[in-house]
Design a protein around this motif. Sequence first.
Motif, mmCIF file in Angstrom:
data_model
loop_
_atom_site.group_PDB
_atom_site.id
_atom_site.type_symbol
_atom_site.label_atom_id
_atom_site.label_comp_id
_atom_site.label_asym_id
_atom_site.label_seq_id
_atom_site.Cartn_x
_atom_site.Cartn_y
_atom_site.Cartn_z
ATOM 1 N N GLN A 1 0.841 -1.190 0.000
ATOM 2 C CA GLN A 1 0.000 0.000 0.000
ATOM 3 C C GLN A 1 0.884 1.250 0.000
ATOM 4 O OE1 GLN A 1 -3.442 -0.107 0.257
ATOM 5 N NE2 GLN A 1 -3.834 2.096 0.433
ATOM 6 N N VAL A 2 0.802 2.012 -1.068
ATOM 7 C CA VAL A 2 1.591 3.241 -1.157
ATOM 8 C C VAL A 2 0.987 4.306 -0.257
ATOM 9 C CG1 VAL A 2 2.277 5.121 -2.687
ATOM 10 C CG2 VAL A 2 2.418 2.752 -3.485
ATOM 11 N N GLN A 3 1.837 4.957 0.499
ATOM 12 C CA GLN A 3 1.395 6.077 1.333
ATOM 13 C C GLN A 3 2.298 7.268 1.097
ATOM 14 O OE1 GLN A 3 1.223 4.559 5.393
ATOM 15 N NE2 GLN A 3 -0.967 4.243 5.149
ATOM 16 N N LEU A 4 1.675 8.444 1.061
ATOM 17 C CA LEU A 4 2.374 9.710 0.876
ATOM 18 C C LEU A 4 1.877 10.668 1.943
ATOM 19 C CD1 LEU A 4 1.750 9.949 -2.976
ATOM 20 C CD2 LEU A 4 3.890 9.263 -1.904
ATOM 21 N N VAL A 5 2.813 11.280 2.671
ATOM 22 C CA VAL A 5 2.429 12.197 3.745
ATOM 23 C C VAL A 5 3.229 13.483 3.590
ATOM 24 C CG1 VAL A 5 2.242 12.581 6.217
ATOM 25 C CG2 VAL A 5 1.921 10.270 5.288
ATOM 26 N N GLU A 6 2.518 14.585 3.507
ATOM 27 C CA GLU A 6 3.173 15.884 3.328
ATOM 28 C C GLU A 6 3.380 16.579 4.665
ATOM 29 O OE1 GLU A 6 0.099 15.513 -0.123
ATOM 30 O OE2 GLU A 6 0.107 15.238 2.046
ATOM 31 N N TYR A 7 4.446 17.371 4.724
ATOM 32 C CA TYR A 7 4.750 18.202 5.884
ATOM 33 C C TYR A 7 5.261 19.548 5.387
ATOM 34 C CZ TYR A 7 4.973 13.654 8.222
ATOM 35 O OH TYR A 7 4.684 12.408 8.685
ATOM 36 N N GLY A 8 5.077 20.582 6.202
ATOM 37 C CA GLY A 8 5.817 21.807 5.980
ATOM 38 C C GLY A 8 5.084 23.002 5.425
ATOM 39 N N GLY A 9 3.788 22.928 5.227
ATOM 40 C CA GLY A 9 3.080 24.102 4.743
ATOM 41 C C GLY A 9 3.016 25.183 5.809
ATOM 42 N N GLY A 10 2.453 26.321 5.436
ATOM 43 C CA GLY A 10 2.298 27.407 6.395
ATOM 44 C C GLY A 10 2.038 28.722 5.722
ATOM 45 N N LEU A 11 2.170 29.775 6.525
ATOM 46 C CA LEU A 11 1.938 31.143 6.064
ATOM 47 C C LEU A 11 3.278 31.859 5.972
ATOM 48 C CD1 LEU A 11 0.098 33.628 5.513
ATOM 49 C CD2 LEU A 11 0.025 33.953 7.998
ATOM 50 N N VAL A 12 3.505 32.528 4.846
ATOM 51 C CA VAL A 12 4.768 33.230 4.646
ATOM 52 C C VAL A 12 4.501 34.497 3.855
ATOM 53 C CG1 VAL A 12 5.320 31.979 2.512
ATOM 54 C CG2 VAL A 12 7.175 32.915 3.911
ATOM 55 N N GLN A 13 5.332 35.492 4.047
ATOM 56 C CA GLN A 13 5.188 36.729 3.285
ATOM 57 C C GLN A 13 5.792 36.552 1.884
ATOM 58 O OE1 GLN A 13 6.950 39.865 5.677
ATOM 59 N NE2 GLN A 13 4.923 40.427 6.444
ATOM 60 N N ALA A 14 5.313 37.358 0.971
ATOM 61 C CA ALA A 14 5.862 37.338 -0.385
ATOM 62 C C ALA A 14 7.368 37.568 -0.342
ATOM 63 C CB ALA A 14 5.188 38.404 -1.236
ATOM 64 N N GLY A 15 8.076 36.794 -1.140
ATOM 65 C CA GLY A 15 9.531 36.855 -1.143
ATOM 66 C C GLY A 15 10.186 35.870 -0.202
ATOM 67 N N GLY A 16 9.389 35.264 0.662
ATOM 68 C CA GLY A 16 9.911 34.323 1.636
ATOM 69 C C GLY A 16 10.079 32.918 1.077
ATOM 70 N N SER A 17 10.420 31.993 1.982
ATOM 71 C CA SER A 17 10.716 30.615 1.585
ATOM 72 C C SER A 17 9.996 29.633 2.499
ATOM 73 C CB SER A 17 12.225 30.342 1.665
ATOM 74 O OG SER A 17 12.949 31.181 0.794
ATOM 75 N N LEU A 18 9.716 28.477 1.937
ATOM 76 C CA LEU A 18 9.190 27.342 2.691
ATOM 77 C C LEU A 18 9.779 26.073 2.098
ATOM 78 C CD1 LEU A 18 5.328 27.972 3.084
ATOM 79 C CD2 LEU A 18 7.012 27.856 4.936
ATOM 80 N N ARG A 19 9.885 25.040 2.922
ATOM 81 C CA ARG A 19 10.282 23.737 2.412
ATOM 82 C C ARG A 19 9.208 22.716 2.752
ATOM 83 N NH1 ARG A 19 15.494 19.783 3.477
ATOM 84 N NH2 ARG A 19 14.431 19.379 5.463
ATOM 85 N N LEU A 20 8.737 22.033 1.739
ATOM 86 C CA LEU A 20 7.773 20.953 1.919
ATOM 87 C C LEU A 20 8.493 19.611 1.874
ATOM 88 C CD1 LEU A 20 4.895 22.150 -0.456
ATOM 89 C CD2 LEU A 20 5.309 22.757 1.943
ATOM 90 N N SER A 21 7.978 18.671 2.646
ATOM 91 C CA SER A 21 8.519 17.312 2.640
ATOM 92 C C SER A 21 7.399 16.329 2.334
ATOM 93 C CB SER A 21 9.117 16.960 4.007
ATOM 94 O OG SER A 21 10.141 17.861 4.373
#
Length: 129
Positions: A1-21
């Motif tokens: 059974q394939v499973q995919l789980v995301e992490y790392g979203g959020g709120l950021v100002q324009a020009g900023g950075s985020l990393r999703l996993s």
Amino acid sequence: QVQLVEYGGGLVQAGGSLRLSCAYSGFTSDYYAIGWFRQAPGKEREGVSCISTSDGSIYYADSVKGRFTISRDIAKNTVYLQMNSLKPEDTAVYYCAADADAIGPTTLCTKPSRNLDYWGRGTQVTVSS
């Protein structure tokens, strides 16, 4: 059974950075691709970036080239999406996805998303102006 789980979203100002996993498990093939898709309110789900876990080949949508970087850590069974220079139009729910067929990253990212077999639950990314 394939499973995919995301992490790392959020709120950021324009020009900023985020990393999703995206932590993945359950694949039985040695050749598959995993990708990031996003869906903004009132818009179609679109492929953002996809990567082959076997040879590392990569696809980027034109809208994110030069700003987003996808990578994989095979030992950790994780795919990352580093998002820099974020814009308000990047606001969306971001999903990790894969397919049961042995397809490459370009096919995965450009195939109609409704035809893909495996999806995570998604993580919200909000970019304020």
